[in-house]
Design an enzyme around this catalytic site. Structure first.
Site, PDB file in Angstrom:
ATOM      1  N   HIS A  48      38.440  43.246  36.507  1.00  0.00           N
ATOM      2  CA  HIS A  48      39.091  42.286  37.375  1.00  0.00           C
ATOM      3  C   HIS A  48      40.298  42.678  37.909  1.00  0.00           C
ATOM      4  O   HIS A  48      41.069  43.468  37.349  1.00  0.00           O
ATOM      5  CB  HIS A  48      39.098  41.049  36.847  1.00  0.00           C
ATOM      6  CG  HIS A  48      39.819  40.501  35.756  1.00  0.00           C
ATOM      7  ND1 HIS A  48      39.979  41.245  34.569  1.00  0.00           N
ATOM      8  CD2 HIS A  48      41.005  39.888  35.447  1.00  0.00           C
ATOM      9  CE1 HIS A  48      40.819  40.762  33.580  1.00  0.00           C
ATOM     10  NE2 HIS A  48      41.445  39.817  34.273  1.00  0.00           N
TER      11      HIS A  48
ATOM     12  N   HIS B  24      43.361  41.217  37.731  1.00  0.00           N
ATOM     13  CA  HIS B  24      44.697  40.600  37.119  1.00  0.00           C
ATOM     14  C   HIS B  24      45.479  42.136  36.755  1.00  0.00           C
ATOM     15  O   HIS B  24      44.752  42.770  36.151  1.00  0.00           O
ATOM     16  CB  HIS B  24      44.434  39.829  35.928  1.00  0.00           C
ATOM     17  CG  HIS B  24      44.173  38.497  36.519  1.00  0.00           C
ATOM     18  ND1 HIS B  24      43.551  37.443  35.542  1.00  0.00           N
ATOM     19  CD2 HIS B  24      44.407  37.870  37.593  1.00  0.00           C
ATOM     20  CE1 HIS B  24      43.481  36.342  36.308  1.00  0.00           C
ATOM     21  NE2 HIS B  24      43.807  36.470  37.630  1.00  0.00           N
TER      22      HIS B  24
ATOM     23  N   ASP C 245      47.348  43.129  34.282  1.00  0.00           N
ATOM     24  CA  ASP C 245      47.098  43.365  32.889  1.00  0.00           C
ATOM     25  C   ASP C 245      46.022  44.427  32.813  1.00  0.00           C
ATOM     26  O   ASP C 245      45.845  45.098  31.782  1.00  0.00           O
ATOM     27  CB  ASP C 245      47.326  42.557  32.015  1.00  0.00           C
ATOM     28  CG  ASP C 245      46.505  41.615  32.074  1.00  0.00           C
ATOM     29  OD1 ASP C 245      46.002  41.139  33.278  1.00  0.00           O
ATOM     30  OD2 ASP C 245      45.948  41.184  30.876  1.00  0.00           O
ATOM     31  N   HIS C 246      45.060  44.592  33.799  1.00  0.00           N
ATOM     32  CA  HIS C 246      43.798  45.333  33.545  1.00  0.00           C
ATOM     33  C   HIS C 246      43.674  46.326  34.447  1.00  0.00           C
ATOM     34  O   HIS C 246      42.955  47.283  34.601  1.00  0.00           O
ATOM     35  CB  HIS C 246      42.817  44.371  33.693  1.00  0.00           C
ATOM     36  CG  HIS C 246      42.447  43.540  32.747  1.00  0.00           C
ATOM     37  ND1 HIS C 246      41.582  43.592  31.521  1.00  0.00           N
ATOM     38  CD2 HIS C 246      43.154  42.151  32.401  1.00  0.00           C
ATOM     39  CE1 HIS C 246      41.683  42.617  30.540  1.00  0.00           C
ATOM     40  NE2 HIS C 246      42.695  41.710  31.276  1.00  0.00           N
TER      41      HIS C 246
ATOM     42  N   HIS D  42      36.084  33.688  34.299  1.00  0.00           N
ATOM     43  CA  HIS D  42      37.643  33.841  34.711  1.00  0.00           C
ATOM     44  C   HIS D  42      37.987  33.170  35.826  1.00  0.00           C
ATOM     45  O   HIS D  42      37.061  32.698  36.756  1.00  0.00           O
ATOM     46  CB  HIS D  42      37.883  35.236  34.590  1.00  0.00           C
ATOM     47  CG  HIS D  42      39.256  35.607  34.061  1.00  0.00           C
ATOM     48  ND1 HIS D  42      39.768  35.040  33.157  1.00  0.00           N
ATOM     49  CD2 HIS D  42      40.286  36.370  34.499  1.00  0.00           C
ATOM     50  CE1 HIS D  42      41.165  35.269  32.800  1.00  0.00           C
ATOM     51  NE2 HIS D  42      41.281  36.400  33.730  1.00  0.00           N
TER      52      HIS D  42
ATOM     53  N   ASP E 268      37.943  39.433  30.627  1.00  0.00           N
ATOM     54  CA  ASP E 268      38.612  38.261  30.065  1.00  0.00           C
ATOM     55  C   ASP E 268      37.815  37.123  30.539  1.00  0.00           C
ATOM     56  O   ASP E 268      36.889  37.060  31.614  1.00  0.00           O
ATOM     57  CB  ASP E 268      39.823  37.795  30.850  1.00  0.00           C
ATOM     58  CG  ASP E 268      41.129  38.701  30.471  1.00  0.00           C
ATOM     59  OD1 ASP E 268      40.689  40.029  30.083  1.00  0.00           O
ATOM     60  OD2 ASP E 268      42.061  38.543  30.881  1.00  0.00           O
TER      61      ASP E 268
ATOM     62  N   HIS F 257      43.364  41.443  23.393  1.00  0.00           N
ATOM     63  CA  HIS F 257      43.734  40.684  24.532  1.00  0.00           C
ATOM     64  C   HIS F 257      44.441  39.663  23.978  1.00  0.00           C
ATOM     65  O   HIS F 257      44.430  38.530  24.350  1.00  0.00           O
ATOM     66  CB  HIS F 257      42.694  40.376  25.456  1.00  0.00           C
ATOM     67  CG  HIS F 257      43.341  39.969  26.743  1.00  0.00           C
ATOM     68  ND1 HIS F 257      43.491  38.371  27.053  1.00  0.00           N
ATOM     69  CD2 HIS F 257      43.282  40.604  27.869  1.00  0.00           C
ATOM     70  CE1 HIS F 257      44.024  38.562  28.342  1.00  0.00           C
ATOM     71  NE2 HIS F 257      43.949  39.705  29.000  1.00  0.00           N
TER      72      HIS F 257
END
Length: 305
Positions: free
Chosen positions: A62, A64, A66-67, A142, A212, A270
């Site tokens: 996805h 976000h 941090d990914h 999510h 997530d 995570h």
């Protein structure tokens, strides 16, 4: 054939001094599959001496940061170091536009063919297949469209018992035996029974990546009997309301899903930066599912045949 997971990053929204953003390398045979690509991923690849030019596919769950914030840098490094081999990139709607803008304003024209596959994050769907494996999406729950991934080895050939093979068999017939068929004559009569000249094939292995997402028991049919399950566990259960509000899961919820799905081995990751010590998360998960480990930087998990 190797079936091995290496953890490159385990932190959630923000990194810490010793935890990086989410990224994993799944090695299947001689191929590297990169799952998510948080900031600093290429530095982690160098630290663990993983040759990024061997990465065949990249899967982004996805959008976000941090990914995926590490993705433009990694692709640029591949370009600068002369990659020629095509690279398949699987990601949600919007990722291709983000990369196009990044490369447009940096004046980057990749040397290699970047083949983009846009994911439908709302369903369970096959997105990749080769001679050895299949990869399917998992619909996560999510705040933005998010997909998990299931990697499964295909059925393996049956080993032949050489001393039991009749001399008259030709190579095409031997191939048929390897894949479970009996050998028939022109009239349809059985000349050689498969069960008499072959052994059971080696076990096909599997890995599922769930991040997530809120706790989602609807995933159980897709996770049943998975060998290795990674499930996010951002919080301990005392912060379950916080987890639900932010569309994340707790360690207890991850363990409950693993138990219900009858998986062989659970990994949790995570982690929120509020946890300097990850022991409470691990202990909470192990209360409900004993075969649980932390998916922390540098850890390697092998699935045996």
């Amino acid at each position: 054939m190797d079936f091995e997971l290496r953890i490159l990053g385990s932190s959630s929204a923000t990194p810490s001094a010793n935890r990086h953003h989410t990224a994993q390398i799944l090695t299947i045979g001689n191929q590297y599959h990169l799952i998510d690509c948080g900031e600093g991923t290429q530095m982690q690849l160098m630290l663990y001496k993983i040759k990024h030019q061997r990465i065949c596919n990249i899967y982004i769950s996805h959008l976000h940061g941090d990914h995926y914030f590490g993705l433009p840098g990694l692709l640029s490094t591949m370009h600068l170091q002369g990659r020629q081999t095509p690279l398949h990139l699987f990601g949600p709607p919007g990722l291709q536009e983000i990369l196009s803008l990044q490369f447009k304003y940096s004046g980057t024209n990749l040397n290699f063919n970047l083949v983009f596959h846009e994911l439908d994050t709302s369903c369970h769907k096959k997105i990749f297949e080769d001679k050895s494996i299949t990869v399917h999406t998992l619909p996560m729950e999510h705040r933005v469209p998010c997909a998990g991934f299931v990697f499964r080895e295909k059925q393996k050939p049956r080993p032949l018992i050489k001393e039991k093979l009749p001399d008259f068999l030709r190579p095409p017939q031997l191939v048929r035996l390897k894949w479970g068929a009996d050998i028939l004559d022109e009239a349809g009569n059985v000349l050689v029974y498969n069960r008499d000249v072959t052994m059971e094939p080696k076990r096909s292995r599997s890995y599922a990546y769930c991040s997530d997402s809120r706790y989602k028991p609807e995933l159980l049919p897709y996770l049943h009997n998975i060998d290795l399950l990674y499930h996010e566990a951002t919080f301990t259960d005392e912060l379950r309301e916080r987890a639900d509000y932010t569309f994340h899961s707790t360690a207890r919820q991850a363990a409950a899903l693993a138990l219900a799905a009858e998986v062989r081995h659970l990994l949790i990751g995570h982690f929120s930066v509020r946890y300097k010590d990850l022991t409470p998360l691990l202990e909470e998960a192990r209360e409900h599912f004993a075969k649980t480990d932390l998916a922390t930087e540098g850890s390697i998990f092998c699935v045996q045949e």
